[in-house]
Design a protein around this motif. Structure first.
Motif, PDB file in Angstrom:
ATOM      1  N   ALA A   1       0.832  -1.204   0.000  1.00  0.00           N
ATOM      2  CA  ALA A   1       0.000   0.000   0.000  1.00  0.00           C
ATOM      3  C   ALA A   1       0.864   1.251   0.000  1.00  0.00           C
ATOM      4  CB  ALA A   1      -0.930  -0.008   1.211  1.00  0.00           C
ATOM      5  N   ALA A   2       1.931   1.241   0.808  1.00  0.00           N
ATOM      6  CA  ALA A   2       2.820   2.401   0.863  1.00  0.00           C
ATOM      7  C   ALA A   2       3.477   2.653  -0.483  1.00  0.00           C
ATOM      8  CB  ALA A   2       3.875   2.191   1.945  1.00  0.00           C
ATOM      9  N   ARG A   3       3.796   1.593  -1.189  1.00  0.00           N
ATOM     10  CA  ARG A   3       4.373   1.733  -2.527  1.00  0.00           C
ATOM     11  C   ARG A   3       3.407   2.463  -3.451  1.00  0.00           C
ATOM     12  NH1 ARG A   3       5.723  -3.691  -5.726  1.00  0.00           N
ATOM     13  NH2 ARG A   3       7.165  -3.899  -3.971  1.00  0.00           N
ATOM     14  N   ARG A   4       2.136   2.093  -3.418  1.00  0.00           N
ATOM     15  CA  ARG A   4       1.136   2.747  -4.260  1.00  0.00           C
ATOM     16  C   ARG A   4       0.940   4.207  -3.834  1.00  0.00           C
ATOM     17  NH1 ARG A   4      -2.865   1.385  -8.398  1.00  0.00           N
ATOM     18  NH2 ARG A   4      -2.073  -0.721  -8.103  1.00  0.00           N
ATOM     19  N   ALA A   5       0.898   4.455  -2.515  1.00  0.00           N
ATOM     20  CA  ALA A   5       0.678   5.811  -2.021  1.00  0.00           C
ATOM     21  C   ALA A   5       1.817   6.752  -2.397  1.00  0.00           C
ATOM     22  CB  ALA A   5       0.492   5.791  -0.508  1.00  0.00           C
ATOM     23  N   ALA A   6       3.020   6.215  -2.567  1.00  0.00           N
ATOM     24  CA  ALA A   6       4.175   7.050  -2.901  1.00  0.00           C
ATOM     25  C   ALA A   6       3.997   7.769  -4.227  1.00  0.00           C
ATOM     26  CB  ALA A   6       5.439   6.197  -2.932  1.00  0.00           C
ATOM     27  N   LYS A   7       3.119   7.264  -5.082  1.00  0.00           N
ATOM     28  CA  LYS A   7       2.876   7.862  -6.396  1.00  0.00           C
ATOM     29  C   LYS A   7       1.560   8.638  -6.450  1.00  0.00           C
ATOM     30  CE  LYS A   7       6.561   5.809  -8.012  1.00  0.00           C
ATOM     31  NZ  LYS A   7       7.785   6.593  -8.307  1.00  0.00           N
ATOM     32  N   ALA A   8       0.887   8.771  -5.298  1.00  0.00           N
ATOM     33  CA  ALA A   8      -0.460   9.343  -5.313  1.00  0.00           C
ATOM     34  C   ALA A   8      -0.473  10.857  -5.481  1.00  0.00           C
ATOM     35  CB  ALA A   8      -1.212   8.958  -4.032  1.00  0.00           C
ATOM     36  N   HIS A   9       0.606  11.539  -5.032  1.00  0.00           N
ATOM     37  CA  HIS A   9       0.612  13.001  -5.098  1.00  0.00           C
ATOM     38  C   HIS A   9       2.048  13.494  -4.992  1.00  0.00           C
ATOM     39  CE1 HIS A   9      -0.553  17.185  -4.347  1.00  0.00           C
ATOM     40  NE2 HIS A   9      -1.786  16.849  -4.681  1.00  0.00           N
ATOM     41  N   ASP A  10       2.366  14.565  -5.706  1.00  0.00           N
ATOM     42  CA  ASP A  10       3.746  15.051  -5.713  1.00  0.00           C
ATOM     43  C   ASP A  10       4.122  15.845  -4.475  1.00  0.00           C
ATOM     44  OD1 ASP A  10       2.342  17.368  -6.187  1.00  0.00           O
ATOM     45  OD2 ASP A  10       3.233  17.782  -8.144  1.00  0.00           O
ATOM     46  N   ARG A  11       3.166  16.086  -3.575  1.00  0.00           N
ATOM     47  CA  ARG A  11       3.477  16.740  -2.292  1.00  0.00           C
ATOM     48  C   ARG A  11       3.208  15.815  -1.116  1.00  0.00           C
ATOM     49  NH1 ARG A  11      -0.216  20.513  -1.654  1.00  0.00           N
ATOM     50  NH2 ARG A  11      -1.197  20.486  -3.704  1.00  0.00           N
ATOM     51  N   MET A  12       3.286  14.508  -1.342  1.00  0.00           N
ATOM     52  CA  MET A  12       2.942  13.533  -0.311  1.00  0.00           C
ATOM     53  C   MET A  12       4.002  12.447  -0.224  1.00  0.00           C
ATOM     54  SD  MET A  12      -0.572  11.354   0.028  1.00  0.00           S
ATOM     55  CE  MET A  12      -0.206  10.081  -1.157  1.00  0.00           C
ATOM     56  N   GLY A  13       4.601  12.294   0.942  1.00  0.00           N
ATOM     57  CA  GLY A  13       5.502  11.187   1.190  1.00  0.00           C
ATOM     58  C   GLY A  13       4.746   9.986   1.706  1.00  0.00           C
ATOM     59  N   SER A  14       5.377   8.817   1.641  1.00  0.00           N
ATOM     60  CA  SER A  14       4.725   7.579   2.054  1.00  0.00           C
ATOM     61  C   SER A  14       5.711   6.708   2.812  1.00  0.00           C
ATOM     62  CB  SER A  14       4.200   6.831   0.826  1.00  0.00           C
ATOM     63  OG  SER A  14       3.659   5.566   1.184  1.00  0.00           O
ATOM     64  N   VAL A  15       5.298   6.233   3.992  1.00  0.00           N
ATOM     65  CA  VAL A  15       6.160   5.364   4.796  1.00  0.00           C
ATOM     66  C   VAL A  15       5.368   4.166   5.306  1.00  0.00           C
ATOM     67  CG1 VAL A  15       7.595   7.314   5.536  1.00  0.00           C
ATOM     68  CG2 VAL A  15       5.715   6.544   7.001  1.00  0.00           C
ATOM     69  N   VAL A  16       6.088   3.078   5.526  1.00  0.00           N
ATOM     70  CA  VAL A  16       5.512   1.895   6.159  1.00  0.00           C
ATOM     71  C   VAL A  16       5.665   2.063   7.662  1.00  0.00           C
ATOM     72  CG1 VAL A  16       5.546  -0.613   6.314  1.00  0.00           C
ATOM     73  CG2 VAL A  16       6.213   0.515   4.174  1.00  0.00           C
ATOM     74  N   ALA A  17       4.558   2.009   8.391  1.00  0.00           N
ATOM     75  CA  ALA A  17       4.575   2.186   9.843  1.00  0.00           C
ATOM     76  C   ALA A  17       3.323   1.557  10.424  1.00  0.00           C
ATOM     77  CB  ALA A  17       4.641   3.668  10.208  1.00  0.00           C
TER      78      ALA A  17
END
Length: 268
Positions: A120-136
């Motif tokens: 899911a975090a991998r997909r979220a990393a591409k969701a928006h250019d002002r949004m970071g994504s981490v596994v937690a």
């Protein structure tokens, strides 16, 4: 990359020091290093994902279903409650769909999506250019600086009131979306899906009492006309994917019925 936008929100999961970019890794002053995946997210979980983390099939189903706009009323309701935010966090963010939608209405804000599923975090990393994504893991503790969030989103996701209070600054907002009794009633009856916990809203308010004050609540209802493929995605994108259920063989009219609850972190 989008992760750089969210660096100011992050804390080392080992020592809680600030994280900075060092080539293809995140690094804290104590020397703890975390590699950034090729897809743009970073795993700060420190262990294997739990057995109930979203699978590749679940993530793909969620991306298709949300991307088709079936839950757009939730996005619009979240947007309506966020004003002039600069740092927005979504926990249990899945594909990052809701956070990305809110960021679209906040051009000066940066976002951070967390999820226990690396896929899911991998997909979220591409969701928006002002949004970071981490596994937690929300339950184990979030790798986020104390008082870092102006707005915290929690949409159909686990809640940790202690951690939520820690990462929210004074006066910040917590937006929680939960299902009401009538949510997906037709699909639950037809396909034998999981039920909805009784007295869910009252339990939510009790769990956050003391750390947050309830300031507003809205019931959101709409009807979805779903073909068989969309019904299948609806079932497969959530916890029902881990349980036995019937198969969608035909279109289905499904009512959505959710509650948006807005809380504020008190100013001491």
């Amino acid at each position: 990359m989008a992760l750089d936008a969210a660096l100011g929100l992050l804390a080392c999961p080992t020592c809680a020091a600030r994280l900075s970019r060092d080539g293809g890794s995140l690094l804290c002053q104590q020397g703890h290093r975390f590699d950034i995946a090729r897809q743009g997210h970073v795993n700060l979980l420190g262990r294997a994902a739990p057995a109930n983390a979203d699978t590749a099939q679940m993530v793909a189903a969620r991306a298709r279903f949300l991307g088709a706009g079936h839950y757009q009323p939730i996005v619009e309701a979240l947007r309506s409650r966020v004003r002039q935010a600069s740092r927005i966090v979504e926990v249990g963010a899945g594909t990052g769909h809701y956070l990305a939608g809110v960021l679209d209405s906040q051009p000066d804000a940066v976002g951070l999506a967390t999820d226990v599923s690396p896929l899911a975090a991998r997909r979220a990393a591409k969701a928006h250019d002002r949004m970071g994504s981490v596994v937690a893991d929300t339950w184990a503790g979030l790798p986020i600086r104390s008082g870092a969030a102006d707005v915290l989103l929690c949409v159909f996701a686990p809640r940790n009131p202690t951690e939520f209070a820690r990462i929210c600054r004074q006066g910040s907002l917590l937006l929680v979306v939960t299902p009401n009794d009538g949510h997906l009633a037709q699909a639950r009856e037809r396909l034998g899906l999981l039920g909805i916990q009784d007295d869910k809203l009252a339990k939510l308010n009790r769990s956050l009492s003391g750390a947050f004050e309830a300031i507003w609540s809205q019931r959101i209802r709409w009807t979805m006309e779903l073909d068989a493929a969309a019904v299948t995605d609806l079932v497969q994108m959530g916890p029902n994917a881990f349980h036995e259920h019937g198969q969608a063989a035909e279109p289905l009219t499904v009512d959505a019925d959710v509650q948006l609850s807005v809380f504020r972190r008190p100013i001491c």
